[in-house]
Design a protein around this motif. Structure first.
Motif, mmCIF file in Angstrom:
data_model
loop_
_atom_site.group_PDB
_atom_site.id
_atom_site.type_symbol
_atom_site.label_atom_id
_atom_site.label_comp_id
_atom_site.label_asym_id
_atom_site.label_seq_id
_atom_site.Cartn_x
_atom_site.Cartn_y
_atom_site.Cartn_z
ATOM 1 N N GLY A 18 76.885 77.152 2.084
ATOM 2 C CA GLY A 18 77.880 77.155 2.746
ATOM 3 C C GLY A 18 77.899 78.307 3.441
ATOM 4 N N ALA A 19 77.537 79.795 2.274
ATOM 5 C CA ALA A 19 77.803 80.984 2.821
ATOM 6 C C ALA A 19 76.320 81.408 3.502
ATOM 7 C CB ALA A 19 78.078 82.044 1.259
ATOM 8 N N LEU A 20 75.379 81.003 2.945
ATOM 9 C CA LEU A 20 74.440 81.037 3.764
ATOM 10 C C LEU A 20 73.835 80.249 5.257
ATOM 11 C CD1 LEU A 20 72.196 80.915 0.837
ATOM 12 C CD2 LEU A 20 71.973 82.557 2.174
ATOM 13 N N ALA A 21 75.064 79.321 5.549
ATOM 14 C CA ALA A 21 74.703 78.197 6.321
ATOM 15 C C ALA A 21 75.740 78.968 7.488
ATOM 16 C CB ALA A 21 74.926 76.905 6.335
ATOM 17 N N THR A 22 77.468 79.611 7.198
ATOM 18 C CA THR A 22 77.813 79.899 7.966
ATOM 19 C C THR A 22 77.128 81.921 8.150
ATOM 20 O OG1 THR A 22 79.625 79.403 6.518
ATOM 21 C CG2 THR A 22 80.068 81.248 7.700
ATOM 22 N N ALA A 23 76.730 81.866 7.496
ATOM 23 C CA ALA A 23 76.055 83.490 7.488
ATOM 24 C C ALA A 23 75.154 83.683 9.014
ATOM 25 C CB ALA A 23 75.390 83.929 6.594
ATOM 26 N N LEU A 24 74.203 82.459 8.585
ATOM 27 C CA LEU A 24 73.011 81.545 9.412
ATOM 28 C C LEU A 24 73.928 81.390 10.951
ATOM 29 C CD1 LEU A 24 70.298 81.376 10.372
ATOM 30 C CD2 LEU A 24 70.848 78.872 9.520
ATOM 31 N N HIS A 25 75.141 80.690 11.102
ATOM 32 C CA HIS A 25 75.646 80.218 12.044
ATOM 33 C C HIS A 25 76.462 81.302 13.006
ATOM 34 C CE1 HIS A 25 78.694 78.064 14.115
ATOM 35 N NE2 HIS A 25 78.122 78.352 14.915
ATOM 36 N N TYR A 26 76.920 82.185 12.014
ATOM 37 C CA TYR A 26 77.439 83.254 12.743
ATOM 38 C C TYR A 26 76.375 84.642 13.512
ATOM 39 C CZ TYR A 26 80.642 87.374 12.717
ATOM 40 O OH TYR A 26 81.881 88.356 13.192
ATOM 41 N N GLY A 27 75.068 84.931 12.409
ATOM 42 C CA GLY A 27 74.411 85.454 12.797
ATOM 43 C C GLY A 27 73.726 85.510 14.581
ATOM 44 N N ILE A 28 73.151 83.669 14.752
ATOM 45 C CA ILE A 28 72.991 83.240 15.376
ATOM 46 C C ILE A 28 73.898 83.616 16.769
ATOM 47 C CG2 ILE A 28 72.176 81.144 17.308
ATOM 48 C CD1 ILE A 28 70.742 80.655 14.565
ATOM 49 N N TYR A 29 75.401 82.937 16.503
ATOM 50 C CA TYR A 29 76.373 83.484 16.952
ATOM 51 C C TYR A 29 76.498 84.602 17.859
ATOM 52 C CZ TYR A 29 81.169 83.945 19.563
ATOM 53 O OH TYR A 29 82.292 84.157 20.259
ATOM 54 N N LEU A 30 76.592 85.371 17.296
ATOM 55 C CA LEU A 30 76.753 86.780 17.168
ATOM 56 C C LEU A 30 75.436 87.995 18.872
ATOM 57 C CD1 LEU A 30 77.863 88.857 13.384
ATOM 58 C CD2 LEU A 30 79.232 88.344 16.295
ATOM 59 N N VAL A 31 74.752 86.922 18.050
ATOM 60 C CA VAL A 31 73.386 87.570 19.419
ATOM 61 C C VAL A 31 73.539 86.978 20.165
ATOM 62 C CG1 VAL A 31 70.293 87.519 19.800
ATOM 63 C CG2 VAL A 31 72.075 88.334 17.298
ATOM 64 N N LEU A 32 74.098 85.819 20.808
ATOM 65 C CA LEU A 32 73.836 84.797 21.962
ATOM 66 C C LEU A 32 75.108 84.682 22.342
ATOM 67 C CD1 LEU A 32 71.939 81.626 20.401
ATOM 68 C CD2 LEU A 32 70.438 83.459 21.831
ATOM 69 N N GLN A 33 76.652 84.692 21.752
ATOM 70 C CA GLN A 33 77.374 85.816 22.405
ATOM 71 C C GLN A 33 77.475 86.819 23.519
ATOM 72 O OE1 GLN A 33 80.459 87.405 21.950
ATOM 73 N NE2 GLN A 33 79.045 88.188 20.604
ATOM 74 N N HIS A 34 76.159 87.291 23.626
ATOM 75 C CA HIS A 34 76.277 88.612 24.721
ATOM 76 C C HIS A 34 75.067 87.869 25.367
ATOM 77 C CE1 HIS A 34 77.521 91.320 21.857
ATOM 78 N NE2 HIS A 34 77.004 90.891 20.801
ATOM 79 N N TYR A 35 75.162 87.145 26.235
ATOM 80 C CA TYR A 35 74.227 86.156 26.538
ATOM 81 C C TYR A 35 74.466 85.056 27.257
ATOM 82 C CZ TYR A 35 71.314 89.934 24.310
ATOM 83 O OH TYR A 35 71.085 91.270 23.815
ATOM 84 N N ILE A 36 75.107 84.094 26.419
ATOM 85 C CA ILE A 36 74.914 82.726 27.119
ATOM 86 C C ILE A 36 76.773 82.864 26.917
ATOM 87 C CG2 ILE A 36 72.707 82.187 27.029
ATOM 88 C CD1 ILE A 36 73.463 80.860 24.883
#
Length: 126
Positions: A18-36
């Motif tokens: 869960g920690a790894l999946a959440t970190a993956l999810h959050y990392g992708i979100y943090l990058v993409l939320q600036h663009y979309i």
């Protein structure tokens, strides 16, 4: 839920996955939320995390083989979880939590409920 050694070990392994999946999810979100749009960014992150999470949950957390039955159950559990998370994300954004931090309280609420549902899927559906 009876907390025997097997259950405690599952909770620990679930925490790692869960920690790894959440970190993956959050990392992708943090990058993409600036663009979309934040909802689209959250969804893309969720989907990538979902694939990782299913394979890791089956093989590592619950020591089961992937199957159509537990795959469909996992999808069902995560359909509910996705709706819960997206609703909570928008609630926290509406309440004024910043876009970068809004997912944090979402995870705190959604992850424990997801464990119970996913555990049921892998224990009851073979």
């Amino acid at each position: 839920m009876k907390l025997n050694k097997q259950t405690v070990n599952e909770i620990l392994r679930f925490g790692i996955v869960g920690a790894l999946a959440t970190a993956l999810h959050y990392g992708i979100y943090l990058v993409l939320q600036h663009y979309i749009n934040v909802n689209v960014a959250y969804t893309v992150g969720y989907f990538v995390s979902f694939v990782f999470n299913y394979i890791s949950s089956a093989r590592f957390t619950f020591k089961k083989k992937e199957s159509v039955k537990n795959g469909l159950g996992f999808c069902g559990a995560h359909a509910f979880n996705y709706c819960l998370q997206l609703g909570l994300l928008n609630l926290f954004l509406w309440l004024g939590v910043g876009r970068s931090l809004a997912p944090v309280p979402v995870y705190c609420i959604a992850v424990p409920s997801n464990f119970l549902i996913v555990r049921l899927v892998f224990r009851k559906l073979k």
